[in-house]
Scaffold this motif. Structure first.
Motif, short mmCIF file in Angstrom:
data_model
loop_
_atom_site.label_atom_id
_atom_site.label_comp_id
_atom_site.label_asym_id
_atom_site.label_seq_id
_atom_site.Cartn_x
_atom_site.Cartn_y
_atom_site.Cartn_z
N ILE A 110 -13.29 5.61 -2.35
CA ILE A 110 -14.62 5.75 -2.97
C ILE A 110 -15.25 4.37 -3.01
CG2 ILE A 110 -15.90 6.53 -5.00
CD1 ILE A 110 -13.35 8.10 -5.81
N ASP A 111 -16.44 4.22 -2.44
CA ASP A 111 -17.08 2.91 -2.41
C ASP A 111 -17.85 2.62 -3.69
OD1 ASP A 111 -20.06 3.54 -2.09
OD2 ASP A 111 -19.25 4.64 -0.37
N GLY A 112 -18.10 1.33 -3.93
CA GLY A 112 -18.73 0.88 -5.17
C GLY A 112 -20.17 1.27 -5.34
N LEU A 113 -20.82 1.69 -4.25
CA LEU A 113 -22.21 2.11 -4.38
C LEU A 113 -22.33 3.34 -5.28
CD1 LEU A 113 -25.05 1.34 -3.50
CD2 LEU A 113 -24.79 2.85 -1.52
N TRP A 114 -21.30 4.19 -5.29
CA TRP A 114 -21.34 5.37 -6.15
C TRP A 114 -21.38 4.97 -7.63
CZ3 TRP A 114 -23.10 9.63 -4.53
CH2 TRP A 114 -22.85 10.08 -3.24
N LEU A 161 -20.11 -2.46 1.93
CA LEU A 161 -19.91 -1.08 1.48
C LEU A 161 -18.47 -0.63 1.71
CD1 LEU A 161 -21.55 1.21 0.21
CD2 LEU A 161 -22.00 2.08 2.51
N GLU A 162 -17.91 -1.01 2.85
CA GLU A 162 -16.49 -0.75 3.10
C GLU A 162 -15.75 -2.07 3.01
OE1 GLU A 162 -14.07 2.10 5.94
OE2 GLU A 162 -14.69 0.30 7.04
N THR A 163 -15.10 -2.29 1.88
CA THR A 163 -14.34 -3.51 1.68
C THR A 163 -13.02 -3.46 2.44
OG1 THR A 163 -13.25 -2.58 -0.27
CG2 THR A 163 -15.31 -3.80 -0.63
N LYS A 164 -12.35 -4.58 2.52
CA LYS A 164 -11.04 -4.62 3.17
C LYS A 164 -10.07 -3.68 2.48
CE LYS A 164 -7.48 -7.81 4.84
NZ LYS A 164 -7.05 -9.22 4.93
N LEU A 165 -10.13 -3.61 1.14
CA LEU A 165 -9.27 -2.70 0.39
C LEU A 165 -9.48 -1.25 0.82
CD1 LEU A 165 -7.32 -1.98 -1.92
CD2 LEU A 165 -9.30 -1.98 -3.46
N LEU A 166 -10.72 -0.82 0.91
CA LEU A 166 -11.01 0.56 1.31
C LEU A 166 -10.62 0.81 2.76
CD1 LEU A 166 -14.46 1.31 -0.39
CD2 LEU A 166 -12.14 1.68 -1.27
N ARG A 167 -10.88 -0.16 3.60
CA ARG A 167 -10.57 -0.01 5.02
C ARG A 167 -9.07 0.16 5.25
NH1 ARG A 167 -12.87 -4.35 6.45
NH2 ARG A 167 -11.09 -5.70 6.94
N GLU A 168 -8.28 -0.67 4.56
CA GLU A 168 -6.83 -0.62 4.75
C GLU A 168 -6.20 0.61 4.09
OE1 GLU A 168 -5.76 -5.34 5.45
OE2 GLU A 168 -5.24 -4.40 3.53
N LEU A 213 0.82 -1.21 0.00
CA LEU A 213 0.00 0.00 0.00
C LEU A 213 0.85 1.26 0.00
CD1 LEU A 213 -2.81 -0.99 2.53
CD2 LEU A 213 -2.92 -0.99 0.04
N LYS A 214 0.35 2.27 -0.72
CA LYS A 214 1.02 3.55 -0.83
C LYS A 214 0.12 4.66 -0.30
CE LYS A 214 4.28 1.47 -3.21
NZ LYS A 214 5.61 1.20 -2.66
N GLU A 215 0.74 5.73 0.15
CA GLU A 215 -0.02 6.88 0.65
C GLU A 215 -0.53 7.76 -0.49
OE1 GLU A 215 2.53 8.93 3.33
OE2 GLU A 215 2.40 7.41 4.91
N LYS A 216 -1.57 8.51 -0.18
CA LYS A 216 -2.08 9.60 -1.04
C LYS A 216 -2.60 9.13 -2.40
CE LYS A 216 0.83 13.04 1.21
NZ LYS A 216 1.89 14.07 1.06
N LEU A 217 -3.03 7.89 -2.48
CA LEU A 217 -3.71 7.40 -3.68
C LEU A 217 -5.20 7.69 -3.57
CD1 LEU A 217 -2.08 3.87 -4.07
CD2 LEU A 217 -1.84 5.75 -5.70
N VAL A 218 -5.86 7.76 -4.72
CA VAL A 218 -7.32 7.70 -4.76
C VAL A 218 -7.66 6.24 -5.04
CG1 VAL A 218 -9.43 8.42 -5.93
CG2 VAL A 218 -7.56 10.06 -5.59
N VAL A 219 -8.42 5.61 -4.17
CA VAL A 219 -8.73 4.18 -4.29
C VAL A 219 -10.24 3.99 -4.44
CG1 VAL A 219 -8.52 1.90 -3.25
CG2 VAL A 219 -6.72 3.61 -2.90
N PHE A 220 -10.63 3.40 -5.56
CA PHE A 220 -12.04 3.19 -5.89
C PHE A 220 -12.27 1.69 -6.03
CE2 PHE A 220 -15.47 4.47 -9.27
CZ PHE A 220 -16.46 4.00 -8.43
N ASP A 221 -13.16 1.15 -5.20
CA ASP A 221 -13.50 -0.27 -5.26
C ASP A 221 -14.93 -0.38 -5.78
OD1 ASP A 221 -13.85 -2.99 -4.91
OD2 ASP A 221 -12.87 -3.02 -2.94
N ILE A 222 -15.13 -1.02 -6.93
CA ILE A 222 -16.48 -1.08 -7.49
C ILE A 222 -17.37 -2.08 -6.74
CG2 ILE A 222 -15.59 -0.39 -9.76
CD1 ILE A 222 -16.37 -3.23 -10.74
N VAL A 223 -16.78 -2.89 -5.86
CA VAL A 223 -17.59 -3.77 -5.00
C VAL A 223 -18.36 -2.91 -4.00
CG1 VAL A 223 -17.46 -5.53 -3.20
CG2 VAL A 223 -16.01 -5.72 -5.23
N TYR A 224 -19.66 -3.18 -3.84
CA TYR A 224 -20.45 -2.39 -2.87
C TYR A 224 -21.05 -3.24 -1.75
CZ TYR A 224 -24.69 -3.87 -5.38
OH TYR A 224 -25.69 -4.61 -5.96
N SER A 225 -20.75 -4.52 -1.74
CA SER A 225 -21.22 -5.38 -0.65
C SER A 225 -20.06 -6.26 -0.19
CB SER A 225 -22.39 -6.24 -1.10
OG SER A 225 -22.86 -7.06 -0.05
#
Length: 275
Positions: free
Chosen positions: A233-237, A217-224, A203-215
């Motif tokens: 950005i969560d997949g619900l968007w 809503l907060e995936t492990k990728l987004l959480r970490e 993992l790197k700092e200051k990235l924009v991370v978009f996970d298209i998975v929405y179930s």
């Protein structure tokens, strides 16, 4: 009130029982006083289903897995993006002619633009499946895109859109994470499971991370990645914005995405309570 003039829209795929689309679109029909209903249809025989759509004069459809590519042969026409991508997620019945569109790419772009600049950015896309193809096609016109996929051949096939495709490995992931401004997970990894496509040590700092998975809503990728100070950005968007574009194609109405998200979140909460 349902009557003889009520128009019918729906979703076809397998499975569809947990889809949020009926809740979202029926709420929109009510909000905008449109005499229509939206139903989810689990389909085993696609050809027979399309014949039924024609016979019943269904006004429009969303198409989900596994039929986004298979449905092309049964349609009367395709939009430019659907033809280029080879995948359809929206069908409009125009006076008996079934025209296919793909709103996944524009849905992703609008979701990204809500939170960050896209033009000229460096985008790392994980996954070259149906959603990955649509996202690549749309973003390649605005940004520098690299696609990593477990099957290298699928990633290379997307180079026709002017992007770079490589095999997904720990080495390629580490290299392009250092290069990227935006990372998009277009794989299913993390859907209803506590897994992530990016090992924590990369993992790197200051990235924009978009996970298209929405179930969830907060995936492990987004959480970490949020813990690393990344904008997430969560997949619900994506679901909301691609659904908004479908609704516009069907009705000519540009719907309120804030309202759509509120409905979707309520439906997610209700679903979790019922499981």
């Amino acid at each position: 009130m349902i009557d003889a003039k009520t128009k019918l829209y729906g979703l076809i795929g397998k499975p569809v029982e947990h889809s949020l689309s009926p809740a979202i679109h029926n709420a929109l029909f009510k909000k905008y006083n449109i005499n229509a209903v939206y139903l989810a249809f689990e389909v085993d025989d696609l050809e027979s289903a399309v014949k039924g759509i024609r016979g019943l004069k269904i006004s429009g459809l969303n198409v989900t897995m596994p039929y986004k590519e298979q449905i092309l042969e049964f349609l009367d026409g395709l939009s430019e993006e659907a033809n280029a991508i080879g995948s359809v997620n929206t069908v409009v019945n125009r006076e008996g002619k079934l025209i296919g569109y793909n709103t996944d790419g524009i849905g992703t772009l609008k979701a990204l633009k809500r939170f960050t600049e896209v033009e000229g950015k460096r985008v790392l896309l994980l996954g070259a499946g149906g959603a990955g193809k649509a996202i690549t096609y749309t973003l390649s016109r605005l940004a520098k895109v690299v696609v990593l996929n477990r099957t290298e051949k699928k990633a290379k096939e997307l180079e026709k859109f002017g992007v770079k495709g490589e095999k997904l490995s720990k080495e390629s992931l580490e290299y392009y994470l250092s290069w990227a401004d935006i990372v998009i997970n277009a794989t299913s990894l993390g859907m209803n499971e506590d897994k992530t496509p990016i090992p924590k040590e990369l993992l790197k700092e200051k990235l924009v991370v978009f996970d298209i998975v929405y179930s969830p809503l907060e995936t492990k990728l987004l959480r970490e990645t949020r813990k690393f100070g990344c904008l997430t950005i969560d997949g619900l968007w994506m679901l909301i914005y691609q659904g908004a574009e479908s609704f516009r194609l069907w009705t000519g109405v540009k719907p309120d995405v804030e309202f759509m998200r509120k409905v979707a979140l309520e439906a997610l909460k209700s679903e979790r309570r019922s499981i």
